[in-house]
Design a protein around this motif. Structure first.
Motif, PDB file in Angstrom:
ATOM      1  N   GLN A  29       0.819  -1.201   0.000  1.00 45.54           N
ATOM      2  CA  GLN A  29       0.000   0.000   0.000  1.00 45.54           C
ATOM      3  C   GLN A  29       0.861   1.262   0.000  1.00 45.54           C
ATOM      4  OE1 GLN A  29      -3.059  -0.272   3.118  1.00 45.54           O
ATOM      5  NE2 GLN A  29      -3.019  -2.489   2.875  1.00 45.54           N
ATOM      6  N   ILE A  30       1.959   1.247   0.754  1.00 45.15           N
ATOM      7  CA  ILE A  30       2.850   2.407   0.789  1.00 45.15           C
ATOM      8  C   ILE A  30       3.440   2.672  -0.592  1.00 45.15           C
ATOM      9  CG2 ILE A  30       5.055   3.303   1.666  1.00 45.15           C
ATOM     10  CD1 ILE A  30       4.473   1.840   4.291  1.00 45.15           C
ATOM     11  N   ARG A  31       3.936   1.627  -1.238  1.00 47.01           N
ATOM     12  CA  ARG A  31       4.543   1.789  -2.566  1.00 47.01           C
ATOM     13  C   ARG A  31       3.520   2.254  -3.588  1.00 47.01           C
ATOM     14  NH1 ARG A  31       7.255  -2.769  -0.417  1.00 47.01           N
ATOM     15  NH2 ARG A  31       9.515  -2.411  -0.248  1.00 47.01           N
ATOM     16  N   SER A  32       2.306   1.719  -3.492  1.00 47.45           N
ATOM     17  CA  SER A  32       1.240   2.120  -4.404  1.00 47.45           C
ATOM     18  C   SER A  32       0.900   3.599  -4.213  1.00 47.45           C
ATOM     19  CB  SER A  32      -0.006   1.258  -4.167  1.00 47.45           C
ATOM     20  OG  SER A  32      -1.073   1.685  -4.970  1.00 47.45           O
ATOM     21  N   LYS A  33       0.816   4.005  -2.951  1.00 43.36           N
ATOM     22  CA  LYS A  33       0.498   5.409  -2.647  1.00 43.36           C
ATOM     23  C   LYS A  33       1.608   6.331  -3.127  1.00 43.36           C
ATOM     24  CE  LYS A  33      -0.729   8.480   1.163  1.00 43.36           C
ATOM     25  NZ  LYS A  33       0.315   9.481   0.898  1.00 43.36           N
ATOM     26  N   GLN A  34       2.856   5.925  -2.926  1.00 43.08           N
ATOM     27  CA  GLN A  34       3.979   6.753  -3.369  1.00 43.08           C
ATOM     28  C   GLN A  34       3.959   6.933  -4.874  1.00 43.08           C
ATOM     29  OE1 GLN A  34       7.373   4.666  -1.754  1.00 43.08           O
ATOM     30  NE2 GLN A  34       7.281   5.752   0.212  1.00 43.08           N
ATOM     31  N   PHE A  35       3.639   5.856  -5.596  1.00 41.43           N
ATOM     32  CA  PHE A  35       3.573   5.928  -7.056  1.00 41.43           C
ATOM     33  C   PHE A  35       2.443   6.843  -7.496  1.00 41.43           C
ATOM     34  CE2 PHE A  35       1.785   4.252 -11.056  1.00 41.43           C
ATOM     35  CZ  PHE A  35       2.873   4.467 -11.883  1.00 41.43           C
ATOM     36  N   LYS A  36       1.264   6.683  -6.866  1.00 40.85           N
ATOM     37  CA  LYS A  36       0.122   7.521  -7.240  1.00 40.85           C
ATOM     38  C   LYS A  36       0.376   8.990  -6.916  1.00 40.85           C
ATOM     39  CE  LYS A  36      -3.342   3.901  -6.693  1.00 40.85           C
ATOM     40  NZ  LYS A  36      -4.464   3.398  -5.871  1.00 40.85           N
ATOM     41  N   ASP A  37       1.021   9.241  -5.761  1.00 42.73           N
ATOM     42  CA  ASP A  37       1.306  10.631  -5.375  1.00 42.73           C
ATOM     43  C   ASP A  37       2.224  11.311  -6.379  1.00 42.73           C
ATOM     44  OD1 ASP A  37      -0.287  10.483  -3.170  1.00 42.73           O
ATOM     45  OD2 ASP A  37       1.331  10.192  -1.727  1.00 42.73           O
ATOM     46  N   ASN A  71      -9.824   9.454  -6.716  1.00 40.66           N
ATOM     47  CA  ASN A  71      -8.444   9.568  -7.200  1.00 40.66           C
ATOM     48  C   ASN A  71      -7.437   9.402  -6.067  1.00 40.66           C
ATOM     49  OD1 ASN A  71      -9.162   9.962  -9.850  1.00 40.66           O
ATOM     50  ND2 ASN A  71      -9.057  12.189  -9.757  1.00 40.66           N
ATOM     51  N   ARG A  72      -7.787   9.932  -4.907  1.00 41.91           N
ATOM     52  CA  ARG A  72      -6.849   9.923  -3.774  1.00 41.91           C
ATOM     53  C   ARG A  72      -6.765   8.569  -3.095  1.00 41.91           C
ATOM     54  NH1 ARG A  72      -3.645   9.440  -0.651  1.00 41.91           N
ATOM     55  NH2 ARG A  72      -2.725  10.869   0.872  1.00 41.91           N
ATOM     56  N   PHE A  73      -7.904   7.876  -2.921  1.00 37.75           N
ATOM     57  CA  PHE A  73      -7.926   6.659  -2.112  1.00 37.75           C
ATOM     58  C   PHE A  73      -8.208   5.382  -2.912  1.00 37.75           C
ATOM     59  CE2 PHE A  73      -9.054  10.141   0.793  1.00 37.75           C
ATOM     60  CZ  PHE A  73      -8.050   9.975   1.739  1.00 37.75           C
ATOM     61  N   SER A  74      -8.425   5.526  -4.201  1.00 36.41           N
ATOM     62  CA  SER A  74      -8.694   4.371  -5.073  1.00 36.41           C
ATOM     63  C   SER A  74      -9.908   3.576  -4.604  1.00 36.41           C
ATOM     64  CB  SER A  74      -7.465   3.456  -5.145  1.00 36.41           C
ATOM     65  OG  SER A  74      -6.361   4.149  -5.668  1.00 36.41           O
ATOM     66  N   MET A  75     -10.848   4.241  -3.968  1.00 28.32           N
ATOM     67  CA  MET A  75     -12.117   3.637  -3.576  1.00 28.32           C
ATOM     68  C   MET A  75     -13.139   4.745  -3.407  1.00 28.32           C
ATOM     69  SD  MET A  75     -11.468   2.616   0.466  1.00 28.32           S
ATOM     70  CE  MET A  75      -9.913   1.790   0.155  1.00 28.32           C
ATOM     71  N   THR A  76     -14.409   4.385  -3.398  1.00 31.21           N
ATOM     72  CA  THR A  76     -15.443   5.394  -3.235  1.00 31.21           C
ATOM     73  C   THR A  76     -15.527   5.847  -1.785  1.00 31.21           C
ATOM     74  OG1 THR A  76     -17.214   3.817  -2.747  1.00 31.21           O
ATOM     75  CG2 THR A  76     -16.772   4.303  -5.089  1.00 31.21           C
ATOM     76  N   PHE A  77     -16.222   6.963  -1.582  1.00 31.47           N
ATOM     77  CA  PHE A  77     -16.426   7.499  -0.241  1.00 31.47           C
ATOM     78  C   PHE A  77     -17.109   6.466   0.658  1.00 31.47           C
ATOM     79  CE2 PHE A  77     -19.545   9.602   2.571  1.00 31.47           C
ATOM     80  CZ  PHE A  77     -18.697  10.277   3.416  1.00 31.47           C
ATOM     81  N   VAL A  78     -18.169   5.826   0.141  1.00 30.73           N
ATOM     82  CA  VAL A  78     -18.910   4.844   0.938  1.00 30.73           C
ATOM     83  C   VAL A  78     -18.028   3.653   1.287  1.00 30.73           C
ATOM     84  CG1 VAL A  78     -20.857   3.231   0.936  1.00 30.73           C
ATOM     85  CG2 VAL A  78     -21.138   5.541  -0.016  1.00 30.73           C
ATOM     86  N   GLU A  79     -17.240   3.186   0.330  1.00 32.17           N
ATOM     87  CA  GLU A  79     -16.335   2.063   0.590  1.00 32.17           C
ATOM     88  C   GLU A  79     -15.317   2.411   1.660  1.00 32.17           C
ATOM     89  OE1 GLU A  79     -16.323  -0.016  -3.867  1.00 32.17           O
ATOM     90  OE2 GLU A  79     -14.848   1.547  -3.361  1.00 32.17           O
ATOM     91  N   TYR A  80     -14.802   3.645   1.617  1.00 34.29           N
ATOM     92  CA  TYR A  80     -13.807   4.083   2.602  1.00 34.29           C
ATOM     93  C   TYR A  80     -14.412   4.148   4.000  1.00 34.29           C
ATOM     94  CZ  TYR A  80     -10.287   6.944   4.949  1.00 34.29           C
ATOM     95  OH  TYR A  80      -9.348   7.412   5.837  1.00 34.29           O
ATOM     96  N   VAL A  81     -15.602   4.747   4.117  1.00 38.33           N
ATOM     97  CA  VAL A  81     -16.255   4.863   5.419  1.00 38.33           C
ATOM     98  C   VAL A  81     -16.520   3.468   5.999  1.00 38.33           C
ATOM     99  CG1 VAL A  81     -18.350   5.590   6.633  1.00 38.33           C
ATOM    100  CG2 VAL A  81     -17.293   7.111   4.956  1.00 38.33           C
ATOM    101  N   THR A  82     -17.014   2.563   5.163  1.00 36.50           N
ATOM    102  CA  THR A  82     -17.275   1.196   5.617  1.00 36.50           C
ATOM    103  C   THR A  82     -15.994   0.516   6.087  1.00 36.50           C
ATOM    104  OG1 THR A  82     -19.131   0.987   4.071  1.00 36.50           O
ATOM    105  CG2 THR A  82     -18.211  -1.056   4.962  1.00 36.50           C
ATOM    106  N   LEU A  83     -14.906   0.695   5.332  1.00 35.79           N
ATOM    107  CA  LEU A  83     -13.624   0.101   5.700  1.00 35.79           C
ATOM    108  C   LEU A  83     -13.156   0.598   7.058  1.00 35.79           C
ATOM    109  CD1 LEU A  83     -11.146  -1.613   4.961  1.00 35.79           C
ATOM    110  CD2 LEU A  83     -10.203   0.401   3.818  1.00 35.79           C
TER     111      LEU A  83
END
Length: 264
Positions: free
Chosen positions: A122-130, A195-207
């Motif tokens: 997840q860290i590497r993925s985030k660094q690449f996306k950033d 774009n920021r979290f690679s998931m929807t708002f609802v998916e993030y809140v549920t997670l």
């Protein structure tokens, strides 16, 4: 190689974390080890670690206080807590501070290694996306209460959104409410969030709700209904349905498999 900082006041545990786990194989290197929060802050400022493994209970400065000061320093290191606590409030506070995950004592090193590998991905993925995401800065004009206009970067908007969500996990949170809080349109908010979290708002809140629920099921004696209500599900039946969909087991089954009675 991702940098890792190890923090625990017990030398045997600290040494085991350093020696037992296959850091190089995981593409990581131990940049520092500390036996107190103050020492850890000094190392963190110098090394700027990507990942911090930290005991939640230490003398003088506990793990959550340390993480709070880490954030005050502007460091967004992912944090994996090592805990024996059974406190309801600690789960919510840990999530509010952006703690990625936790592992309970006694430590099962195979489980810990798997968690660390997942976080590394997840860290590497985030660094690449950033790197891609910040190539062209996006700005949004946001009116203040004094009708002045300031420029907020996308990162600031999303940080505000995350803080707002984590402070209200036990409440109904909608996209319209969130967009209004940030002073932007619903469609623009959804675009930025995805774009920021690679998931929807609802998916993030549920997670986030499920992460808090799992922590409390494993580390507290609270009833399943109380835990469900504490993360925004007033009906136990609906909480169980969502939890089972996310984890593949009911809250009771999860508690039976992960319950720890070890308290330091």
């Amino acid at each position: 190689m991702l940098k890792v900082l190890l923090v625990d006041d017990e030398a045997p545990i600290l040494n085991n974390l350093n020696r037992v786990l296959p850091w190089q194989e995981m593409g990581m290197t131990v940049a520092g080890m500390a036996r107190s929060g103050m020492e850890a802050l000094r190392i963190a400022e110098e090394e700027r670690p990507d990942l911090v493994l930290c005991d939640i209970r230490m003398p003088v400065m506990d793990g959550l206080t340390f993480v709070g000061k880490l954030r005050e320093m502007g460091l967004n290191s992912e944090v994996l807590l090592i805990t024996g606590y059974q406190e309801f409030d600690y789960a919510r506070e840990a999530i509010r501070l952006g703690v990625k995950d936790y592992i309970c004592k006694p430590i099962h090193y195979e489980e810990l290694g798997n968690k660390i590998r997942d976080i590394g991905v997840q860290i590497r993925s985030k660094q690449f996306k950033d790197k891609l995401y910040n190539t062209i800065p996006l700005f949004q004009e946001v009116p203040t209460e004094e009708n002045e206009t300031i420029k907020k970067t996308t990162e600031q908007l999303m940080n505000t959104a995350v803080q707002y969500i984590t402070e209200r996990l036990n409440s109904d949170i909608g996209i319209e409410e969130m967009a209004q809080k940030l002073g932007i349109s619903c469609s623009y908010f959804c675009l930025l969030f995805k774009n920021r979290f690679s998931m929807t708002f609802v998916e993030y809140v549920t997670l986030q709700r499920m992460t808090a629920a799992k922590f409390m099921l494993a580390n507290s004696d609270k009833s399943i209904s109380t835990i469900g209500s504490g993360v925004g599900y007033q009906e136990r039946r609906y909480f169980t349905k969502v939890f089972q969909k996310q984890t593949g087991m009911s809250p009771k089954e999860y508690r039976d498999h992960n319950r720890t009675d070890v308290v330091r």
